[in-house]
Scaffold this active site. Structure first.
Site, mmCIF file in Angstrom:
data_model
loop_
_atom_site.group_PDB
_atom_site.id
_atom_site.type_symbol
_atom_site.label_atom_id
_atom_site.label_comp_id
_atom_site.label_asym_id
_atom_site.label_seq_id
_atom_site.Cartn_x
_atom_site.Cartn_y
_atom_site.Cartn_z
ATOM 1 C CE LYS A 37 66.421 123.125 102.089
ATOM 2 N NZ LYS A 37 66.028 123.151 100.677
ATOM 3 C CB SER A 173 63.103 125.821 100.646
ATOM 4 O OG SER A 173 63.770 124.714 100.073
ATOM 5 C CB SER A 197 65.223 124.843 97.099
ATOM 6 O OG SER A 197 63.900 125.059 97.452
HETATM 7 N N1 GLN Z 1 59.673 127.094 95.390
HETATM 8 C C1 GLN Z 1 59.493 125.751 94.937
HETATM 9 C C2 GLN Z 1 58.474 125.052 95.796
HETATM 10 O O1 GLN Z 1 57.987 125.631 96.685
HETATM 11 C C3 GLN Z 1 60.802 125.029 94.948
HETATM 12 C C4 GLN Z 1 61.251 124.671 96.308
HETATM 13 C C5 GLN Z 1 62.375 123.680 96.322
HETATM 14 O O2 GLN Z 1 63.153 123.569 95.360
HETATM 15 N N2 GLN Z 1 62.473 122.924 97.407
HETATM 16 O O3 GLN Z 1 58.148 123.937 95.600
#
Ligand code: GLN
Length: 506
Positions: A37, A173, A197
């Site tokens: 990532k 994400s 994410s």
């Molecule tokens: N959707 C959650 C957020 O926006 C989790 C995102 C993540 O785990 N990086 O914070």
């Protein structure tokens, strides 16, 4: 797969933010292929976090995860994957490099026409599509200061492209990470999971997504979003691959102050079957949500019935009352931490710098307003409020207290010992071995619908994944049908037990 093929597939779905050009010694070896990532620091290419503000940023060091994978001699890194900017989102639509598409919802005929016309994306009906003003072609980077410009390809935004209204989001994400696995571009993807994410895009692409216990894999070189929750994890189609990669990365790292000490890592060879009694599975009553899709409820019932029939398992309703406060608790804490973490991006020390200056405003103002996307700016603003003298007690401290209550509630329902809390605080002899619940309350929404939902509504998509994140618990998304998955949650520190029992669920 050749470099050309990887580029071509990646362009269609917008998987990678950079692709490695393999060195001679990296070609033709029977290694596991990995994607990273784009919020893990690497010296060989840019580390963008999906943001304009880091568009040209090259790190002077490798993250621990990347170092361990490279040193192992058993993996080849194919490229770095697209993501919601700084990990903020659950769709991979919030990226400076444009959205990553969910391969499970792309029609084969669209791909063929796209291929013929040599365009990034050609929808069948133009009238029925949304125009996004970015497109990705991979080229060698122009600027070669201090690094080898021949070693990787970078996306160049060129033309408009359109997205078919039938397309669904991939989740986020770590959307690029999940796409790289779903499209068989790699054997596994390294992602980060702060509040879901890894698990949500794994669920939406029907792959396995493992978020270990907090602190189990080193965060050194993972660019912080919310450091008290950020967790490194793995996505793959194969559980044995996750097992193998986890064993490579599961070690103490003195460079990460939150890395778990060796004696806090349970390494008992995950014999999930306790002997003398059945495996106990808890289903939290708080997760019986009214807005859960009927099909998903039915699939959960089918799964539990299958487990019960196996005669190895007993199922209990369990209660974690503070689950209902998880969303506001999480969004108060992550925005606070993010507002502090992202203050370092001022255009002076890292990456993008706007060349306009104002007489009246600080130098970094224009850089930050142009360099960050909408969602990131929204969260910095919210977090700055929670940490201000107006919001500190009523928001930040309150959320911190609610988080502690949630951790204790989770702890009290497990039979295994929490590896960080004192012996006396939990260790319920009648407790459960695992908790099971869906990863998402619904199938992935259409991209067009998602664009018209309010930010707060979109936060609701995280309702199932956030509670185990707040408690730092090891959790696996186990796929079950198209874009449905279940979370298998274990006690803190018992990661191998979760991995092993996932084989029984799969
Ligand atoms: N959707 C959650 C957020 O926006 C989790 C995102 C993540 O785990 N990086 O914070």
């Amino acid at each position: 797969m050749s470099l050309k093929q990887i580029q071509s597939v990646s362009r269609r779905y917008n998987v990678f933010t950079s692709i490695r050009v393999p060195r001679k010694d990296e070609v033709g070896l029977a290694k596991l292929r990995a994607s990273i990532k784009d919020n893990f620091a690497t010296i060989r290419e840019t580390t963008t976090c999906g943001s304009r503000i880091l568009n040209d940023y090259i790190s002077p060091f490798n993250s621990t995860v990347v170092r361990l994978l490279e040193q192992s001699g058993t993996t080849t890194i194919v490229g770095k994957t697209n993501m919601d900017e700084f990990g903020m989102g659950n769709s991979t639509l919030n990226s400076f490099y444009g959205p990553t598409l969910n391969p499970l919802y792309v029609q084969e005929e669209d791909i063929v026409s796209e291929y013929k016309e040599k365009k990034f994306w050609t929808p069948k009906a133009k009238a029925d599509s949304k125009v996004i003003n970015k497109s990705v072609l991979y080229e060698k980077p122009q600027d070669s200061e201090g690094y080898d410009e021949n070693s990787y390809l970078k996306p160049v935004m060129k033309q408009n492209y359109t997205i078919d209204k039938q397309m669904r989001i991939i989740g986020g994400s770590s959307g690029g990470a999940a796409a790289s696995v779903a499209l068989d571009l790699v054997d596994f993807a390294i992602g980060s999971d702060t509040g879901g994410s890894i698990r949500l895009p794994a669920c939406y692409t029907s792959t396995f997504g493992f978020k270990p216990s907090y602190g189990r894999i080193s965060r050194w070189g993972l660019i912080s979003y919310a450091q008290s929750l950020d967790t490194v994890g793995i996505i793959s189609k194969k559980l044995p691959v996750i097992d193998k990669v986890f064993r490579m990365l599961d070690r103490y790292d003195s460079a990460d102050p939150t890395s778990l000490a060796e004696n806090k890592r349970v390494r008992e060879e995950g014999n999930w079957y306790p002997g003398g009694r059945k495996v106990r599975i808890g289903v939290p009553v708080e997760f019986r949500l009214g807005n859960m899709r009927v099909e998903i409820k039915q699939e959960l019932v089918d799964l539990l019935t299958r487990l019960k029939r196996s005669k190895l398992v007993e199922i209990y309703p369990v209660s974690v009352p503070s689950i209902k406060y998880s969303l506001p608790t999480y969004y108060t804490l992550v925005t606070s931490e993010a507002s502090s973490n992202l203050s370092r991006f001022d255009g002076i020390r890292y990456g993008y710098r706007a060349d306009e200056f104002s007489e009246t405003e600080p130098e970094f103002t224009v850089t930050r307003s142009k360099g960050f996307g909408e969602e990131v700016k929204r969260r910095i603003t919210l977090g700055t409020f929670s940490l201000s003298s107006y919001g500190f007690d009523s928001h930040f401290m309150k959320a911190t207290k609610l988080r502690s209550i949630l951790i204790n509630e989770f702890n009290s329902i497990f039979i295994d010992k929490h590896m960080l809390l004192p012996e006396t605080s939990g260790n319920n002899k009648k407790g459960v071995d695992f908790i099971i619940c869906p990863t998402s309350v619904d199938k992935p929404p259409l991209i067009s619908d998602y664009y018209s939902t309010s930010p707060v509504e979109s936060y609701l998509n995280d309702v199932m994944t956030i509670p185990p994140s707040l408690a730092g618990l090891p959790t696996m998304n186990v796929p079950c049908g198209k874009s449905t998955g279940f979370q298998l949650i274990g006690q803190f520190g018992w990661d191998y037990k979760v991995m092993k029992f996932s084989e029984v669920l799969a």
